[in-house]
Motif scaffolding. Structure first.
Motif, PDB file in Angstrom:
ATOM      1  N   UNK A  63       0.831  -1.214   0.000  1.00  0.00           N
ATOM      2  CA  UNK A  63       0.000   0.000   0.000  1.00  0.00           C
ATOM      3  C   UNK A  63       0.867   1.268   0.000  1.00  0.00           C
ATOM      4  N   UNK A  64       0.308   2.340  -0.514  1.00  0.00           N
ATOM      5  CA  UNK A  64       0.972   3.644  -0.477  1.00  0.00           C
ATOM      6  C   UNK A  64       2.105   3.800  -1.473  1.00  0.00           C
ATOM      7  N   UNK A  65       1.928   3.297  -2.698  1.00  0.00           N
ATOM      8  CA  UNK A  65       2.945   3.403  -3.745  1.00  0.00           C
ATOM      9  C   UNK A  65       4.304   2.877  -3.287  1.00  0.00           C
ATOM     10  N   UNK A  66       4.303   1.748  -2.630  1.00  0.00           N
ATOM     11  CA  UNK A  66       5.539   1.100  -2.206  1.00  0.00           C
ATOM     12  C   UNK A  66       5.628  -0.276  -2.850  1.00  0.00           C
ATOM     13  N   UNK A  67       6.857  -0.742  -3.012  1.00  0.00           N
ATOM     14  CA  UNK A  67       7.057  -2.065  -3.575  1.00  0.00           C
ATOM     15  C   UNK A  67       8.157  -2.779  -2.807  1.00  0.00           C
ATOM     16  N   UNK A  68       7.905  -4.044  -2.480  1.00  0.00           N
ATOM     17  CA  UNK A  68       8.906  -4.872  -1.818  1.00  0.00           C
ATOM     18  C   UNK A  68       9.672  -5.632  -2.893  1.00  0.00           C
ATOM     19  N   UNK A  69      10.996  -5.582  -2.806  1.00  0.00           N
ATOM     20  CA  UNK A  69      11.861  -6.257  -3.762  1.00  0.00           C
ATOM     21  C   UNK A  69      12.754  -7.235  -3.013  1.00  0.00           C
ATOM     22  N   UNK A  70      12.825  -8.446  -3.499  1.00  0.00           N
ATOM     23  CA  UNK A  70      13.723  -9.463  -2.953  1.00  0.00           C
ATOM     24  C   UNK A  70      14.716  -9.815  -4.061  1.00  0.00           C
ATOM     25  N   UNK A  71      16.017  -9.763  -3.740  1.00  0.00           N
ATOM     26  CA  UNK A  71      17.027 -10.074  -4.741  1.00  0.00           C
ATOM     27  C   UNK A  71      18.225 -10.763  -4.100  1.00  0.00           C
ATOM     28  N   UNK A  89       9.493   0.956 -11.386  1.00  0.00           N
ATOM     29  CA  UNK A  89       9.077   1.504 -12.673  1.00  0.00           C
ATOM     30  C   UNK A  89       7.561   1.619 -12.689  1.00  0.00           C
ATOM     31  N   UNK A  90       7.079   2.670 -13.333  1.00  0.00           N
ATOM     32  CA  UNK A  90       5.638   2.875 -13.463  1.00  0.00           C
ATOM     33  C   UNK A  90       5.146   2.217 -14.759  1.00  0.00           C
ATOM     34  N   UNK A  91       3.867   2.294 -15.002  1.00  0.00           N
ATOM     35  CA  UNK A  91       3.268   1.654 -16.171  1.00  0.00           C
ATOM     36  C   UNK A  91       3.851   2.181 -17.486  1.00  0.00           C
ATOM     37  N   UNK A  92       4.194   3.478 -17.529  1.00  0.00           N
ATOM     38  CA  UNK A  92       4.755   4.052 -18.757  1.00  0.00           C
ATOM     39  C   UNK A  92       6.256   3.785 -18.899  1.00  0.00           C
ATOM     40  N   UNK A  93       6.857   3.061 -17.958  1.00  0.00           N
ATOM     41  CA  UNK A  93       8.280   2.720 -18.040  1.00  0.00           C
ATOM     42  C   UNK A  93       9.184   3.675 -17.304  1.00  0.00           C
ATOM     43  N   UNK A  94       8.633   4.787 -16.822  1.00  0.00           N
ATOM     44  CA  UNK A  94       9.440   5.765 -16.105  1.00  0.00           C
ATOM     45  C   UNK A  94       9.825   5.274 -14.719  1.00  0.00           C
ATOM     46  N   UNK A  95      10.919   5.793 -14.230  1.00  0.00           N
ATOM     47  CA  UNK A  95      11.380   5.439 -12.899  1.00  0.00           C
ATOM     48  C   UNK A  95      10.558   6.186 -11.860  1.00  0.00           C
ATOM     49  N   UNK A  96       9.978   5.455 -10.906  1.00  0.00           N
ATOM     50  CA  UNK A  96       9.147   6.074  -9.881  1.00  0.00           C
ATOM     51  C   UNK A  96       9.851   6.230  -8.548  1.00  0.00           C
ATOM     52  N   UNK A  97      10.787   5.351  -8.264  1.00  0.00           N
ATOM     53  CA  UNK A  97      11.520   5.418  -7.005  1.00  0.00           C
ATOM     54  C   UNK A  97      12.862   4.732  -7.140  1.00  0.00           C
ATOM     55  N   UNK A  98      13.801   5.178  -6.300  1.00  0.00           N
ATOM     56  CA  UNK A  98      15.158   4.636  -6.347  1.00  0.00           C
ATOM     57  C   UNK A  98      15.678   4.571  -4.925  1.00  0.00           C
ATOM     58  N   UNK A  99      16.507   3.561  -4.664  1.00  0.00           N
ATOM     59  CA  UNK A  99      17.035   3.385  -3.310  1.00  0.00           C
ATOM     60  C   UNK A  99      18.403   2.714  -3.387  1.00  0.00           C
ATOM     61  N   UNK A 122       3.834   1.832  -8.674  1.00  0.00           N
ATOM     62  CA  UNK A 122       4.839   0.973  -9.311  1.00  0.00           C
ATOM     63  C   UNK A 122       4.219  -0.293  -9.893  1.00  0.00           C
ATOM     64  N   UNK A 123       4.773  -0.739 -11.028  1.00  0.00           N
ATOM     65  CA  UNK A 123       4.318  -1.989 -11.632  1.00  0.00           C
ATOM     66  C   UNK A 123       5.428  -3.046 -11.634  1.00  0.00           C
ATOM     67  N   UNK A 124       6.663  -2.620 -11.471  1.00  0.00           N
ATOM     68  CA  UNK A 124       7.784  -3.547 -11.414  1.00  0.00           C
ATOM     69  C   UNK A 124       8.925  -2.915 -10.644  1.00  0.00           C
TER      70      UNK A 124
END
Length: 146
Positions: A63-71, A89-99, A122-124
Motif C-alpha cells: 500500500x501507499x505506492x511502495x514495492x517490496x523487492x527481494x534479490x 518503474x511505473x506503467x509508462x516505463x518511467x522510474x518512480x523510485x530509487x534506493x 509501481x508496476x515492477x
C-alpha cells in the motif's frame, strides 16, 4: 613506374610513391598492436565479468505506492561491503523510485529484501546495478559524528 614491363610517362602519373623502410613498417605494426592491447584490456575491465551480480527473485506491491523487492547478490570478494541501487518503474516505463541498499561484508551469496517508495504507482522493480564503491553515508562501520 612500370606496368607489365613498360615504363609509364612520369609527367602523366607523377613520381612513384616512396617506399617505407622496413623499420618504419615494423614500428607502425608494433604501435598498432600496443594500442589494440590497451583497448582490449580496458574493454575487459569495463565490459568483462561483473565482480558483483544481482538477480531479482521477486517483487510485490505494498500500500501507499511502495514495492517490496527481494534479490540475491553474489560477490567475488565477499569480505568487502557493497551497495546496490534498486528502483521501481511505473506503467509508462518511467522510474518512480530509487534506493541504495547497503550489503554488509559476509557470505558470497546474500538474499536481500527491501521496500522502495515510489512517486507513482509501481508496476515492477529491478536492480539498476551494484558496486564495491560504498558511499560513506551508507557504511555502518563509520562511528556516528556529532
Amino acid at each position: 613506374m612500370t606496368v607489365a614491363g613498360r615504363a609509364l610517362p612520369e609527367g602523366r602519373y607523377g613520381k612513384p610513391p616512396a617506399r617505407r623502410s622496413r623499420r618504419a613498417t615494423t614500428l607502425m605494426i608494433a604501435a598498432g598492436l600496443a594500442v589494440g592491447g590497451v583497448v582490449a584490456y580496458l574493454a575487459y575491465q569495463n565490459l568483462g565479468t561483473a565482480p558483483i551480480e544481482a538477480e531479482r527473485t521477486s517483487f510485490s506491491n505494498l500500500p501507499g505506492n511502495q514495492m517490496q523487492l527481494v534479490f540475491d547478490v553474489t560477490r567475488e570478494t565477499p569480505d568487502r561491503a557493497a551497495v546496490c541501487i534498486v528502483r521501481t518503474r511505473s506503467l509508462d516505463g518511467g522510474e518512480g523510485g530509487r534506493k541504495e541498499v547497503y550489503i554488509a561484508p559476509g557470505p558470497d551469496r546474500v538474499r536481500v529484501t527491501t521496500v522502495i517508495v515510489s512517486s507513482t504507482e509501481p508496476v515492477t522493480a529491478d536492480i539498476f546495478g551494484c558496486s564495491y564503491q560504498v558511499p560513506e553515508y551508507l557504511s555502518t562501520t563509520q562511528p556516528p559524528t556529532g
